[in-house]
Design an enzyme around this catalytic site. Structure first.
Site, PDB file in Angstrom:
ATOM      1  N   LYS A   1      40.806  22.141 116.888  1.00  0.00           N
ATOM      2  CA  LYS A   1      41.063  20.768 116.451  1.00  0.00           C
ATOM      3  C   LYS A   1      42.386  20.719 115.686  1.00  0.00           C
ATOM      4  CE  LYS A   1      36.934  20.056 118.007  1.00  0.00           C
ATOM      5  NZ  LYS A   1      35.664  20.171 117.314  1.00  0.00           N
ATOM      6  N   TRP A  58      27.284  17.316 114.757  1.00  0.00           N
ATOM      7  CA  TRP A  58      27.547  18.742 114.555  1.00  0.00           C
ATOM      8  C   TRP A  58      26.665  19.311 113.463  1.00  0.00           C
ATOM      9  CZ3 TRP A  58      29.249  20.378 118.746  1.00  0.00           C
ATOM     10  CH2 TRP A  58      30.264  19.739 119.464  1.00  0.00           C
ATOM     11  N   ASP A 106      31.223  23.668 107.585  1.00  0.00           N
ATOM     12  CA  ASP A 106      31.900  23.656 108.881  1.00  0.00           C
ATOM     13  C   ASP A 106      33.131  22.762 108.707  1.00  0.00           C
ATOM     14  OD1 ASP A 106      32.821  23.062 111.433  1.00  0.00           O
ATOM     15  OD2 ASP A 106      30.883  22.394 112.223  1.00  0.00           O
TER      16      ASP A 106
HETATM   17  C1  PLP Z   1      34.198  20.491 117.821  1.00  0.00           C
HETATM   18  C2  PLP Z   1      33.294  20.800 116.681  1.00  0.00           C
HETATM   19  C3  PLP Z   1      32.283  21.768 116.774  1.00  0.00           C
HETATM   20  C4  PLP Z   1      31.973  22.514 118.059  1.00  0.00           C
HETATM   21  O1  PLP Z   1      32.947  23.391 118.391  1.00  0.00           O
HETATM   22  P1  PLP Z   1      32.806  24.340 119.692  1.00  0.00           P
HETATM   23  O2  PLP Z   1      33.993  25.217 119.562  1.00  0.00           O
HETATM   24  O3  PLP Z   1      32.860  23.452 120.887  1.00  0.00           O
HETATM   25  O4  PLP Z   1      31.529  25.066 119.575  1.00  0.00           O
HETATM   26  C5  PLP Z   1      31.532  22.024 115.650  1.00  0.00           C
HETATM   27  N1  PLP Z   1      31.743  21.372 114.499  1.00  0.00           N
HETATM   28  C6  PLP Z   1      32.705  20.427 114.373  1.00  0.00           C
HETATM   29  C7  PLP Z   1      32.896  19.742 113.076  1.00  0.00           C
HETATM   30  C8  PLP Z   1      33.506  20.121 115.463  1.00  0.00           C
HETATM   31  O5  PLP Z   1      34.448  19.169 115.339  1.00  0.00           O
END
Ligand code: PLP
Length: 360
Positions: A195, A101, A171
């Site tokens: 998540k 990511w 993030d």
């Molecule tokens: C799942 C995830 C993403 C991507 O998320 P999307 O909603 O599918 O774009 C980005 N960063 C992290 C840390 C993630 O776990």
């Protein structure tokens, strides 16, 4: 009705209490005769829902008044671009690459300016967090970027990087609200909610006010102009209304459990049960350096593909779902987000013990 223990990395388990409440309000939200899915985003009813969600999130995280809270769409993946577009004033940013990511965010940033990789743990399949105490932070960097919890690899920053005075952007998609954080240490905190908070489709961006700019490049799409989104209080266009409503319920669920300190204690207790077992197991092995282990995502292996497939299959039959590891790590991964009950982790460990005995 029977519910399984769902160890999915995302979209992931939500609190049963929240789902039940949503079920009760599905057809008639508080006497208004319609579902939240059916109501205008300009209605006072919905305004109340989004205002309350923001207020509860501010209270939970202790978000200071000089930070804006935005509820947007597009996935964290869209905001890999939004971040550089809005924050690269000098056209320079530093990225710490601790997994896929972070890498994808860096690749995206490369399209809009000079994005430097200043540290990486790719040499060991991202199984650790690099030492970030004295990094070669660029003199003219607009920000330093991290992915705070690496969903795929199961690592997490337990100490924030020394950004040498530069703005920190994180993030937090997979560790959002897993414990208290000091918002003032960040310029931007953002992530998707699927998540640890709610259904997919909602992104929360918490951004320090002074980082919002009037002088954005011409090419920046209207929907990615964070200043505009903040001015319109996330209602420039139709927001993900139902998702925001569920997020609001999860905020209240966390508040009722005692807030983020309590959440963290709960998460530490859950993770310890699993990690302690892994540390003493003769069959299973964790894949992450101990001091960098995530409280949310726990990858582990047996080291024998057939045996691992057998484990995932038998676990599913025992009501323990979505334990297959990410294709880049192999093996298994148990995601044990906020809403995973202690009993779920206990059931998993009991199953692993039994599997180990049967397959010794
Ligand atoms: C799942 C995830 C993403 C991507 O998320 P999307 O909603 O599918 O774009 C980005 N960063 C992290 C840390 C993630 O776990």
């Amino acid at each position: 009705m029977s519910r399984v223990y769902n160890f999915s990395a995302g979209p992931a388990v939500l609190p049963v209490e929240v789902l039940k409440e949503a079920q009760e309000e599905m057809l008639d939200y508080r006497g208004c005769g319609m579902s939240v899915m059916e109501m205008s985003h300009r209605s006072s009813m919905f305004q109340e829902i989004i205002d309350e969600a923001e207020a509860d999130l501010r209270e939970l995280m202790g978000i200071p008044d000089n930070y804006k809270v935005l509820f947007l769409q597009g996935g964290a993946s869209l905001h890999f671009a939004t971040i550089p577009m809005n924050l690269m004033k000098n056209g320079v940013a530093d990225y710490i690459i601790t997994g896929q990511w972070a890498k994808k965010a860096w690749q995206e940033a490369c399209k809009y300016g000079k994005a430097n990789k200043i540290a990486s743990s790719e040499d060991k399949t991202f199984s650790y967090i690099p030492d970030c105490s004295d990094l070669p932070v660029s003199e003219d960097a607009d920000y330093v970027y991290i992915c705070q919890n690496n969903t795929i690899y199961g690592t997490e920053y337990h100490t924030l990087p020394n950004t040498k005075g530069k703005i920190l952007v994180a993030d937090v998609s997979s560790d959002f609200l897993s414990g208290p954080i000091d918002v003032e240490k960040y310029g931007v905190i953002y992530g998707g909610v699927q998540k640890n908070i709610g259904p997919s489709g909602v992104q929360i961006i918490i951004i320090r006010e002074d980082l919002l700019r009037d002088d954005l490049p011409e090419y920046v799409p209207t929907m990615m102009n964070l200043k505009l989104m903040a001015e319109k209080k996330s209602l420039y266009n139709t927001p993900p209304c139902y998702g925001i409503y569920i997020c609001g319920k999860v905020f209240k669920w966390i508040k009722n459990l005692g807030g983020l300190e309590a959440m963290k204690a709960r998460n530490e207790k859950k993770a310890a049960i699993l990690y302690d077992f892994l540390d003493n197991s003769k069959l299973f092995k964790g894949t992450v350096r101990k001091e960098d282990r995530s409280l949310m995502n726990v990858p582990f292996v047996i080291g024998d593909k057939d045996m691992e497939a057998k484990f995932v299959k038998e676990a599913k039959e025992a009501g323990l779902e979505n334990l297959k590891g990410h294709r880049t790590v192999g093996g298994m991964r148990a995601s044990i987000y906020n809403a995973m009950p202690m009993e779920g982790v206990e059931a998993l460990v009991a199953f692993m013990k039994k599997f180990e005995e049967e397959n010794a």
